[in-house]
Design a protein around this motif. Structure first.
Motif, PDB file in Angstrom:
ATOM      1  N   GLY A 179      23.290  29.023 -21.034  1.00 29.83           N
ATOM      2  CA  GLY A 179      22.022  28.835 -21.748  1.00 29.83           C
ATOM      3  C   GLY A 179      22.023  27.676 -22.717  1.00 29.83           C
ATOM      4  O   GLY A 179      21.117  27.559 -23.548  1.00 29.83           O
ATOM      5  N   VAL A 180      23.007  26.798 -22.629  1.00 31.31           N
ATOM      6  CA  VAL A 180      23.122  25.711 -23.606  1.00 31.31           C
ATOM      7  C   VAL A 180      22.174  24.562 -23.257  1.00 31.31           C
ATOM      8  O   VAL A 180      22.129  24.096 -22.115  1.00 31.31           O
ATOM      9  CB  VAL A 180      24.573  25.197 -23.683  1.00 31.31           C
ATOM     10  CG1 VAL A 180      24.646  23.902 -24.488  1.00 31.31           C
ATOM     11  CG2 VAL A 180      25.469  26.254 -24.309  1.00 31.31           C
ATOM     12  N   ARG A 181      21.429  24.145 -24.250  1.00 29.42           N
ATOM     13  CA  ARG A 181      20.564  22.975 -24.116  1.00 29.42           C
ATOM     14  C   ARG A 181      20.890  21.991 -25.236  1.00 29.42           C
ATOM     15  O   ARG A 181      21.224  22.384 -26.342  1.00 29.42           O
ATOM     16  CB  ARG A 181      19.085  23.376 -24.205  1.00 29.42           C
ATOM     17  CG  ARG A 181      18.642  24.292 -23.083  1.00 29.42           C
ATOM     18  CD  ARG A 181      17.150  24.518 -23.123  1.00 29.42           C
ATOM     19  NE  ARG A 181      16.719  25.445 -22.085  1.00 29.42           N
ATOM     20  CZ  ARG A 181      15.451  25.788 -21.884  1.00 29.42           C
ATOM     21  NH1 ARG A 181      14.495  25.301 -22.667  1.00 29.42           N
ATOM     22  NH2 ARG A 181      15.139  26.636 -20.919  1.00 29.42           N
ATOM     23  N   ARG A 182      20.768  20.727 -24.920  1.00 27.21           N
ATOM     24  CA  ARG A 182      21.090  19.648 -25.866  1.00 27.21           C
ATOM     25  C   ARG A 182      19.810  19.069 -26.438  1.00 27.21           C
ATOM     26  O   ARG A 182      18.804  18.937 -25.730  1.00 27.21           O
ATOM     27  CB  ARG A 182      21.895  18.574 -25.135  1.00 27.21           C
ATOM     28  CG  ARG A 182      22.323  17.350 -25.948  1.00 27.21           C
ATOM     29  CD  ARG A 182      23.137  16.463 -25.022  1.00 27.21           C
ATOM     30  NE  ARG A 182      23.314  15.108 -25.523  1.00 27.21           N
ATOM     31  CZ  ARG A 182      24.450  14.634 -26.019  1.00 27.21           C
ATOM     32  NH1 ARG A 182      25.509  15.428 -26.087  1.00 27.21           N
ATOM     33  NH2 ARG A 182      24.558  13.380 -26.423  1.00 27.21           N
ATOM     34  N   GLY A 183      19.829  18.734 -27.719  1.00 28.30           N
ATOM     35  CA  GLY A 183      18.676  18.111 -28.353  1.00 28.30           C
ATOM     36  C   GLY A 183      19.113  16.977 -29.262  1.00 28.30           C
ATOM     37  O   GLY A 183      20.196  17.001 -29.839  1.00 28.30           O
ATOM     38  N   VAL A 184      18.249  15.971 -29.372  1.00 25.60           N
ATOM     39  CA  VAL A 184      18.505  14.829 -30.246  1.00 25.60           C
ATOM     40  C   VAL A 184      17.347  14.719 -31.232  1.00 25.60           C
ATOM     41  O   VAL A 184      16.172  14.765 -30.842  1.00 25.60           O
ATOM     42  CB  VAL A 184      18.639  13.517 -29.443  1.00 25.60           C
ATOM     43  CG1 VAL A 184      18.902  12.342 -30.384  1.00 25.60           C
ATOM     44  CG2 VAL A 184      19.751  13.641 -28.412  1.00 25.60           C
ATOM     45  N   GLY A 185      17.665  14.598 -32.504  1.00 21.95           N
ATOM     46  CA  GLY A 185      16.640  14.500 -33.530  1.00 21.95           C
ATOM     47  C   GLY A 185      16.862  13.314 -34.438  1.00 21.95           C
ATOM     48  O   GLY A 185      17.954  12.737 -34.495  1.00 21.95           O
ATOM     49  N   PHE A 186      15.806  12.969 -35.169  1.00 25.08           N
ATOM     50  CA  PHE A 186      15.867  11.840 -36.098  1.00 25.08           C
ATOM     51  C   PHE A 186      15.041  12.197 -37.321  1.00 25.08           C
ATOM     52  O   PHE A 186      14.004  12.861 -37.216  1.00 25.08           O
ATOM     53  CB  PHE A 186      15.298  10.570 -35.442  1.00 25.08           C
ATOM     54  CG  PHE A 186      15.604   9.301 -36.184  1.00 25.08           C
ATOM     55  CD1 PHE A 186      16.746   8.573 -35.899  1.00 25.08           C
ATOM     56  CD2 PHE A 186      14.760   8.831 -37.183  1.00 25.08           C
ATOM     57  CE1 PHE A 186      17.043   7.397 -36.580  1.00 25.08           C
ATOM     58  CE2 PHE A 186      15.043   7.666 -37.874  1.00 25.08           C
ATOM     59  CZ  PHE A 186      16.189   6.939 -37.570  1.00 25.08           C
ATOM     60  N   ALA A 187      15.514  11.790 -38.487  1.00 31.03           N
ATOM     61  CA  ALA A 187      14.745  12.013 -39.713  1.00 31.03           C
ATOM     62  C   ALA A 187      15.055  10.921 -40.713  1.00 31.03           C
ATOM     63  O   ALA A 187      16.118  10.285 -40.675  1.00 31.03           O
ATOM     64  CB  ALA A 187      15.040  13.385 -40.310  1.00 31.03           C
ATOM     65  N   LEU A 188      14.111  10.735 -41.614  1.00 31.45           N
ATOM     66  CA  LEU A 188      14.180   9.710 -42.647  1.00 31.45           C
ATOM     67  C   LEU A 188      13.737  10.338 -43.960  1.00 31.45           C
ATOM     68  O   LEU A 188      12.819  11.166 -43.983  1.00 31.45           O
ATOM     69  CB  LEU A 188      13.245   8.557 -42.262  1.00 31.45           C
ATOM     70  CG  LEU A 188      13.138   7.357 -43.193  1.00 31.45           C
ATOM     71  CD1 LEU A 188      14.421   6.534 -43.151  1.00 31.45           C
ATOM     72  CD2 LEU A 188      11.940   6.487 -42.782  1.00 31.45           C
TER      73      LEU A 188
END
Length: 739
Positions: free
Chosen positions: A456-465
Motif C-alpha cells: 500500500g505504499v505510495r510516494r509523494g513529493v511536496g514543496f513549501a515556502l
C-alpha cells in the motif's frame, strides 16, 4: 581553518569557519551538567501542589497536616508572597500561587520545602484544598462568548485594538489595498493545528541560594536571565540587584523557557527557610509547567488571475492562548504579519485573534505564529496551483516577494530577501530514486511497526515556502549588552548574559571576539545578571545578530581604549541596538513608522514522503532545503539548526499533539506524546543562501526558526500528493490518510 586549542580542548576559529559546538560531546556522552545536576550544602528540596481542575474557586486550604510531617521546613501559599502576587512575561496576569481561583490544570497552589524529595511529596499529599469547580472555557470559538476568565482585561490599554468580546488577549486586523478585489480563480480552506510541546531534553529545574543578606542567587535553565530577574524581584519584595540569576546547564528551550517555572517558587522557599532549595520537575509536571505552541483554527480565501498572480488574500486566524497571556499578543501579531507568506499580494484582509481559555497556557515556540499560518497558506497555494493547472514551484516563483516590494503592513522591504533564489535552489536539488519493494520493514512507513510488504505504499513529493521576522518587532526596545576585559597578558574575557540553550551562541561570541581582537586566547565568563547588562532572550532568531553586534562593539571599544592608555587592563561594556521599529496601527495593522520588523528570512523545502494508505503510516524519505542565512557565522552550526528545525516541523506534521479533555492533558509523558527519533529523521540536503543583511553585524541572520516554519507545510504538501486527500489538520493521524 579551525584548530583545537591546547589546555581547553575547545575548537577555536573565527567568523565563517565550521566549528563544533562546545557542548556537543558532553551532551552526547552524558557528561554535561544540567540545572538538575546542581547541589549545595544544606540543600532542601522544593515541590509544588498543582490544581487538578481547569477552572475552580478555591474555597479553603488546610496546611496543618503537612506542617506537622517530619523533614518539612516550609509550606507556603499566596499569603506568604511578600511582594507582588502576580507576574508575567509581558503582562502580570499570572499569580505566583493561586489566590482565590485556578484557571488551568496544573496551576501552582502551594509550594513546600523538605529535607528529602519524598518528604516533600508526602507534604503535598497532606495539604487539603477545597475547590468549587466552575464551567471550563475550552473551545476557542466559544471563548469569545463565555464569561471572562480575566475580567480586568490585562492586555487592553497597551496600544492594541480594543475588542469588547470576552476573553480576547489581542485582536489584530490588517487591511491592505482593497480587500474586496476579485480574482478569476478563488480557493478556500479551513485549517487546524493541535497543541505542540517543546519537548526539550531537560525538564524545568534550578537551585535558589539565599545570600544571608536578604537577597538570593537563582541558578536556572532559562532563555532570558534579566527578564527572569525583573519578574522575580518584585514578587519577593526585593530590589533587582538583590536577585541574581545565573544560567545553569540548559537541555533545550525552543521558547518554553521564556516564561518562569521554578524561579520565584525556589527563591521564595530559600528566603523563607534560609537554606538552598532545589526544584526539579518530573516529565509529567514539565508538561503542565511550561507554555506550548498555540493551537489554531484558520480560514483562508485566496484569489488569483488565470495566469496565477495573487490578487487578494483573506484570512481569519484564531489562536488559543490558554489560561494566561504569556507571549500571545506577539504570536497573534506574527501570525497576521506573515499570513500571506513571502508573496507579493496587493490586497488583503487578515484578522488574527488570540483568546484566553482554561486550556494549558501557550506562548513562545520556535517560529511562533508563522508556523501556523505557513501551514494554512501553503496548502492554499497548492490548491491554487491545482485549480490553475500550474506547477506549484512556478506559481510560487511568479508571486515571490523580494526587496522593493511591500508587506501587507505597508512596510517596504529594504534588506536582503532572496526569495526567488531560495525557491530555485531548493527546487533544483535532485530527488532520491524510489526504493524497490519489497524491502525491510524498517525502511517502510511506520518502520518496524509496518506489518505489510509495502503493497500500500505510495510516494509523494511536496514543496513549501515560508518566511519569518528576525529579532523583536513592533517598537520593542530590543538591545544586547556585552562586556570585554582585555588583560595585560594579551588574553581576553567576554561577559554576556546571552543564554546558551543549545543553539551555539557561545561559539558565536568567541568567533566574534577572536575575529575582532585578533587572538585565539579568548574565554567566556559565566552567564549571569550580576556582572553585565541584559542580552535579551534566546528567541525570535535574534541572538546571533544581537550578541554579535554587542561583542563586536565592545571588542572595538576595548581595543581603542587600550591604545589610548598604552597598555594595561581594559574593561568596557557596550550596548547594541538594531534599527528602530514601531508598533502597528491598532485599527488598520499598518506601520506607524519606517518598519515594524527589523529583517526577514526565507526558506524553501522540497520533500519526499512515502505513505502506506492501507495502514495510515507515513515516512519522510528525504528533505532538500535552501535557506536565506545572510552570512553563516558557523556553517556547521547553521546546518545543525536547520536539521533540528526540520525535526520539530516533522513532529508537528505527523505525530506531536498534546491531547486535552476539559483542559486536562491526557498524554503528559514521552510514552504517549510522540516525538521524532533518529529513525524518523530523513537525510537532509542543505543549500545555504548567503546574501548579507545590510543592517546586521557581519550580514548574519538568525536561522533557527525558518526551517520549522516551512517543514510542516512541506511535509503536508507531500502527503497530499501521495494520498490525494486534503489533509487540513496537523498532526495527520492514520485515519486521515487511509484510503
Amino acid at each position: 581553518m579551525s584548530v583545537v586549542a591546547p589546555r581547553t580542548g575547545l575548537t577555536v576559529g573565527r567568523i565563517g569557519e565550521r566549528l563544533l559546538r562546545h557542548d556537543a560531546v558532553p551532551k552526547v556522552t552524558g557528561e554535561f551538567e544540567y540545572a538538575s545536576d546542581l547541589s549545595a550544602p544544606g540543600m532542601l528540596w522544593g515541590d509544588t501542589l498543582r490544581s487538578p481542575h481547569a477552572h475552580a474557586h478555591i474555597v479553603s486550604v488546610d496546611l496543618s497536616k503537612a506542617l506537622s510531617l517530619p523533614g518539612i521546613h516550609a509550606v507556603l501559599t499566596h499569603a506568604d508572597v511578600p511582594g507582588s502576587k502576580h507576574y508575567g512575561l509581558e503582562f502580570a496576569d499570572q499569580p505566583v500561587l493561586a489566590v482565590d481561583r485556578v484557571r488551568y490544570v496544573g496551576e501552582p497552589v502551594v509550594v513546600v520545602a523538605a529535607e528529602h524529595p519524598e518528604q516533600a511529596k508526602r507534604a503535598l499529599g497532606a495539604v487539603v484544598v477545597e475547590y468549587a469547580p466552575l464551567e471550563p472555557v475550552v473551545d476557542m470559538e466559544r471563548a469569545l462568548e463565555q464569561e471572562p476568565l480575566h475580567p480586568n482585561r490585562p492586555t487592553m490599554g497597551h496600544g492594541y485594538r480594543d475588542d469588547p468580546r470576552p476573553n480576547v488577549v489581542r485582536h489584530l486586523v490588517i487591511r491592505h489595498g482593497d480587500p474586496e478585489a476579485p480574482g478569476d480563480v478563488v480557493v478556500t480552506g479551513t485549517y487546524e493545528l493541535g497543541i505542540q510541546d517543546q519537548a526539550f531534553l531537560g525538564p524545568e529545574s534550578g537551585l535558589a541560594v539565599p545570600d544571608g543578606e536578604g537577597g538570593v542567587d537563582v541558578y536556572v535553565a532559562t532563555q532570558w536571565l534579566h527578564v527572569d530577574r525583573d519578574q522575580v524581584a518584585p514578587c519577593l519584595g526585593l530590589r533587582p540587584e538583590q536577585v541574581r540569576i545565573h544560567l545553569a546547564g540548559v537541555g533545550g528551550a525552543f521558547g518554553g523557557r521564556e516564561d518562569l517555572s521554578m524561579q520565584i517558587h525556589g527563591a521564595l522557599l530559600a528566603l523563607h527557610t534560609s537554606r538552598p532549595v532545589k526544584m526539579v520537575y518530573d516529565r509529567a509536571e514539565s508538561f503542565t509547567g511550561h507554555v506550548h505552541r498555540h493551537p489554531a483554527r484558520i480560514r483562508c480565501e485566496h484569489r488569483a488571475t488565470r495566469e496565477g498572480r495573487l490578487t487578494c488574500v483573506r484570512m481569519r486566524i484564531l489562536l488559543d492562548g490558554g489560561a494566561y497571556a504569556s507571549s500571545s499578543t506577539a504570536v497573534a501579531s506574527n501570525a497576521a504579519s506573515f499570513a500571506l507568506g513571502p508573496y507579493r499580494v496587493d490586497n488583503a484582509l487578515i484578522e488574527s485573534t488570540a483568546v484566553y481559555t482554561n486550556n494549558p497556557p501557550c506562548g513562545a515556540m520556535r517560529g511562533f505564529g508563522a508556523v501556523q499560518t505557513c501551514f494554512a497558506g501553503e496548502a492554499q497555494m497548492d490548491l491554487l496551483a491545482a485549480e490553475l493547472e500550474i506547477d506549484p514551484v512556478e506559481l510560487r516563483t511568479l508571486n515571490a516577494l523580494e526587496p522593493g516590494d511591500t508587506l501587507p503592513t505597508g512596510q517596504l522591504i529594504t534588506g536582503s530577501l532572496p526569495t526567488r533564489e531560495v525557491i530555485r535552489r531548493a527546487a533544483a536539488l535532485p530527488l532520491p530514486e524510489p526504493e524497490e519493494l519489497p524491502r525491510e520493514s524498517v525502511r517502510l512507513p511506520g518502520g518496524a511497526g509496518n506489518t505489510t510488504r509495502g503493497e500500500g505504499v505510495r510516494r509523494g513529493v511536496g514543496f513549501a515556502l515560508g518566511f519569518k521576522n528576525i529579532c523583536y518587532s513592533e517598537g520593542f526596545d530590543d538591545f544586547c549588552t556585552a562586556r570585554v576585559v582585555l588583560r595585560a597578558d594579551g588574553s581576553a574575557v567576554v561577559h554576556s548574559a546571552a543564554a546558551e540553550v543549545g543553539q551555539g551562541v557561545v561559539g558565536v561570541m568567541l568567533q566574534v571576539a577572536r575575529t575582532e581582537l585578533g587572538t585565539d586566547d579568548v574565554s567566556l565568563a559565566p552567564h549571569t545578571t550580576a556582572a553585565v547588562g541584559s542580552a535579551g532572550s534566546a528567541s525570535a532568531s535574534r541572538m546571533t545578530w544581537m550578541v554579535a553586534g554587542a561583542v563586536r562593539d565592545a571588542c572595538r571599544a576595548a581595543l581603542e581604549q587600550r591604545e589610548r592608555q598604552a597598555g594595561g587592563e581594559v574593561d568596557v561594556e557596550r550596548v547594541y541596538r538594531h534599527p528602530r521599529t514601531t508598533p502597528l496601527d491598532p485599527e488598520t495593522g499598518q506601520i506607524t513608522g519606517e518598519r515594524a520588523h527589523v529583517a526577514l528570512a526565507v526558506a524553501a523545502m522540497r520533500i519526499v514522503v512515502e505513505v502506506d494508505v492501507e495502514l495510515g503510516l507515513t515516512r519522510v524519505v528525504w528533505v532538500g532545503t535552501a535557506q536565506d542565512v545572510g552570512k553563516a557565522v558557523n556553517p556547521l552550526a547553521v546546518e545543525g539548526q536547520i536539521e533540528g528545525g526540520i525535526a520539530q516541523g516533522l513532529g508537528l506534521a505527523v505525530m506531536e499533539e498534546l491531547v486535552t479533555r476539559d483542559g486536562e492533558i491526557l498524554n503528559a509523558s514521552f510514552t504517549d506524546y510522540l516525538i521524532p527519533t533518529a529513525l524518523d529523521m530523513p537525510p537532509v540536503d542543505i543549500e545555504l543562501i548567503e546574501v548579507a543583511e545590510p543592517d546586521a553585524p557581519y550580514g548574519a541572520k538568525g536561522v533557527g526558526e525558518p526551517p520549522t516554519v516551512v517543514s510542516t507545510a512541506a511535509i503536508l504538501s507531500a502527503l497530499r500528493d501521495a494520498t490525494g486527500r486534503p489533509l487540513t489538520r496537523v498532526p495527520v493521524r492514520p485515519d486521515d490518510i487511509c484510503l
